[in-house]
Design an enzyme around this catalytic site. Sequence first.
Site, PDB file in Angstrom:
ATOM      1  N   ASP A   1       0.842  -1.189   0.000  1.00  0.00           N
ATOM      2  CA  ASP A   1       0.000   0.000   0.000  1.00  0.00           C
ATOM      3  C   ASP A   1       0.882   1.246   0.000  1.00  0.00           C
ATOM      4  O   ASP A   1       2.054   1.198   0.379  1.00  0.00           O
ATOM      5  CB  ASP A   1      -0.882   0.027   1.259  1.00  0.00           C
ATOM      6  CG  ASP A   1      -1.935  -1.070   1.268  1.00  0.00           C
ATOM      7  OD1 ASP A   1      -1.990  -1.842   0.300  1.00  0.00           O
ATOM      8  OD2 ASP A   1      -2.688  -1.151   2.253  1.00  0.00           O
ATOM      9  N   LYS A   2       0.312   2.365  -0.395  1.00  0.00           N
ATOM     10  CA  LYS A   2       1.030   3.628  -0.374  1.00  0.00           C
ATOM     11  C   LYS A   2       1.513   3.929   1.042  1.00  0.00           C
ATOM     12  O   LYS A   2       0.755   3.824   2.015  1.00  0.00           O
ATOM     13  CB  LYS A   2       0.123   4.761  -0.862  1.00  0.00           C
ATOM     14  CG  LYS A   2       0.799   6.109  -0.928  1.00  0.00           C
ATOM     15  CD  LYS A   2      -0.154   7.179  -1.437  1.00  0.00           C
ATOM     16  CE  LYS A   2       0.521   8.543  -1.483  1.00  0.00           C
ATOM     17  NZ  LYS A   2      -0.407   9.602  -1.972  1.00  0.00           N
TER      18      LYS A   2
END
Length: 315
Positions: free
Chosen positions: A25-26
Amino acid sequence: MLVKITLEQFEDVREIKFQRAARTDKGVSAVRQIVSLKLPDHVNKEDINAHLPEDIKIFGIKRVTKSFNSKNKCDARTYRYVLPTFALAPENPNFLNMDEEEEIDEEKRLEQLSIIDGKAYNEFRLTPEKLDKLNETLKLLEGTHNFHNFTSKVRALDPRAKRYIIYFRCIETFVTNNMEFAVLEVKGQSFMLHQIRKMVSLVVGICRNIVTNDFVKDAFSTERVDIPISPGLGLSLHFVHYKYYNDKYGKDGFHEALDWSECDEEVERFYKEYILKHIVDAEIAKNVTLNWLVSFMTPKRFRIFIEPVVSCEYI
């Protein structure tokens, strides 16, 4: 830097055939990531590291089989989530008994969460009993289940929703800067976007008594269920596994096993110095988890949507 090096040998950058073992994920860090690509024979890790920032590092380069793909050949992935243990403290009963229509005063909620059993929230420590409950709750998410409610844009009957969790457990707790943290480790064949962060959020909700263990069954059902997403700060990719590849090629006399035994100590030092330190420092400085509890860890955030039944009359 890699493009510059490889362009000396390949005219088209697509010929490099770059692939990574796992996505994150970011804002999520990777401790032991593996990428596959074509490189000239003369490339070494020192040359590459000389052009990288200090918080990105190549630990080794190994020759693999011609058809090797770091994503497709990966058997499993192991992630860790570093969580302040005060997030696992049982919820204030007065908060749980609030009227569903009543608006939450976030300032008062923050004051409420800042004190646990008459002490500052950072002084909370897991008792052996609470640690046992945590591990029992984590274990509820092991096995093969339908995780469509733990990601987005994947429907209940989509085959991609079926995922196998090999284990989920708390491997250690530690205290730093007078705050206790729990290290949750989860190993699975593969994960979807936001899946682990929603798994952690559900575990927190159960430990805080916001939802019961039965909510897990609802989350694995075909019904649509809302589960809040925990902060990305504490999550990191720790291992990518290649058991089948290593068993087949690791001892054939031509290839090396894809493991981290040669550089484990170096990787652990790097992890503690850059990644773990960043997680702890950001948590303490920005109150990431405390603010998340205020905004997202409420009964309203855990919802089950019952689809209306449409009756049909035949003439």
